[in-house]
Design an enzyme around this catalytic site. Sequence first.
Site, mmCIF file in Angstrom:
data_model
loop_
_atom_site.group_PDB
_atom_site.id
_atom_site.type_symbol
_atom_site.label_atom_id
_atom_site.label_comp_id
_atom_site.label_asym_id
_atom_site.label_seq_id
_atom_site.Cartn_x
_atom_site.Cartn_y
_atom_site.Cartn_z
ATOM 1 N N LEU A 75 0.794 -1.229 0.000
ATOM 2 C CA LEU A 75 0.000 0.000 0.000
ATOM 3 C C LEU A 75 0.828 1.282 0.000
ATOM 4 O O LEU A 75 0.275 2.377 0.014
ATOM 5 C CB LEU A 75 -1.019 0.019 1.152
ATOM 6 C CG LEU A 75 -1.882 -1.245 1.291
ATOM 7 C CD1 LEU A 75 -2.798 -1.129 2.500
ATOM 8 C CD2 LEU A 75 -2.673 -1.506 0.022
ATOM 9 N N CYS A 76 2.154 1.179 -0.024
ATOM 10 C CA CYS A 76 2.988 2.376 -0.183
ATOM 11 C C CYS A 76 2.959 2.815 -1.644
ATOM 12 O O CYS A 76 2.948 1.984 -2.548
ATOM 13 C CB CYS A 76 4.439 2.091 0.213
ATOM 14 S SG CYS A 76 4.749 2.224 1.967
ATOM 15 N N HIS A 77 2.975 4.116 -1.848
ATOM 16 C CA HIS A 77 3.002 4.662 -3.200
ATOM 17 C C HIS A 77 4.433 4.650 -3.740
ATOM 18 O O HIS A 77 5.373 4.888 -2.976
ATOM 19 C CB HIS A 77 2.510 6.114 -3.200
ATOM 20 C CG HIS A 77 1.078 6.261 -2.828
ATOM 21 N ND1 HIS A 77 0.655 6.305 -1.525
ATOM 22 C CD2 HIS A 77 -0.030 6.360 -3.596
ATOM 23 C CE1 HIS A 77 -0.661 6.439 -1.499
ATOM 24 N NE2 HIS A 77 -1.105 6.471 -2.741
ATOM 25 N N MET A 113 8.058 6.069 5.563
ATOM 26 C CA MET A 113 8.353 4.648 5.351
ATOM 27 C C MET A 113 9.661 4.466 4.590
ATOM 28 O O MET A 113 10.407 3.516 4.840
ATOM 29 C CB MET A 113 7.197 3.950 4.624
ATOM 30 C CG MET A 113 5.922 3.873 5.452
ATOM 31 S SD MET A 113 6.160 3.209 7.119
ATOM 32 C CE MET A 113 6.849 1.600 6.784
ATOM 33 N N GLU A 114 9.955 5.381 3.686
ATOM 34 C CA GLU A 114 11.216 5.305 2.954
ATOM 35 C C GLU A 114 12.398 5.520 3.889
ATOM 36 O O GLU A 114 13.409 4.804 3.801
ATOM 37 C CB GLU A 114 11.212 6.326 1.807
ATOM 38 C CG GLU A 114 10.324 5.952 0.635
ATOM 39 C CD GLU A 114 8.824 6.028 0.912
ATOM 40 O OE1 GLU A 114 8.056 5.452 0.129
ATOM 41 O OE2 GLU A 114 8.406 6.669 1.909
ATOM 42 N N ASP A 128 24.422 -8.602 7.882
ATOM 43 C CA ASP A 128 24.757 -9.595 6.863
ATOM 44 C C ASP A 128 26.257 -9.659 6.606
ATOM 45 O O ASP A 128 26.837 -10.745 6.522
ATOM 46 C CB ASP A 128 24.020 -9.281 5.562
ATOM 47 C CG ASP A 128 24.335 -10.284 4.477
ATOM 48 O OD1 ASP A 128 24.189 -11.502 4.722
ATOM 49 O OD2 ASP A 128 24.743 -9.869 3.374
#
Length: 161
Positions: A75-77, A113-114, A128
Site C-alpha cells: 500500500l505504499c506509493h 516509510m522510505e 549480513d
Amino acid sequence: MSQLTHINAAGEAHMVDVSAKAETVREARAEAFVTMRSETLAMIVDGKHHKGDVFATARIAGIQAAKRTWELIPLCHPLLLSKVEIQLQAEPEHNRVRIESLCRLTGKTGVEMEALTAASVAALTIYDMCKAVQKDMVIGPVRLLAKSGGKSGDFKVDAHD
C-alpha cells in the site's frame, strides 16, 4: 484519535488516494542501531573486513531500499525521491553503529516509510556482512526521528528520548 488511513469504511485494506492532495516538500529522518562486540566494531572501523567497506555497502543498500520501499511495504506509493542520505557513525562507547537516514521529495505523500526502510536495510546489511564473525549482533531500536510537510503536520522526537 486519528483514524487508520489504509482501512476503508468496510474495514478493508486499500491504497490511499492522494490525487487531490497538494504537492509539498516532504522530508523524514529515521535512525537504527546495530550493537556488537567491540572487536567487531573495530574491524569495521579499521577497514579490516574481508568483504570490503561495510559502511559504504550499508549506505548503498539503504539508498536502494528507500527507492524500492513501495515494492516492499504493501500500500505504499511509488515515489520520486529527490534525496536519500545515509549517515553511519561508530559509537565505540556503546559498541554500536548508529545509522541515520534522510529522505526528501516534493510530492503528495510523506516519506516516513522510505526513511525507516533505508535505516532498517542499512542495519540489516551491516548484520549480513558481519554475521560470519558475530551472529549475536542486535538491531534496534529503529524509529522515526522527524517528519515535515503534509497536512498531518510536523513531527520531531523529543531530544531527551
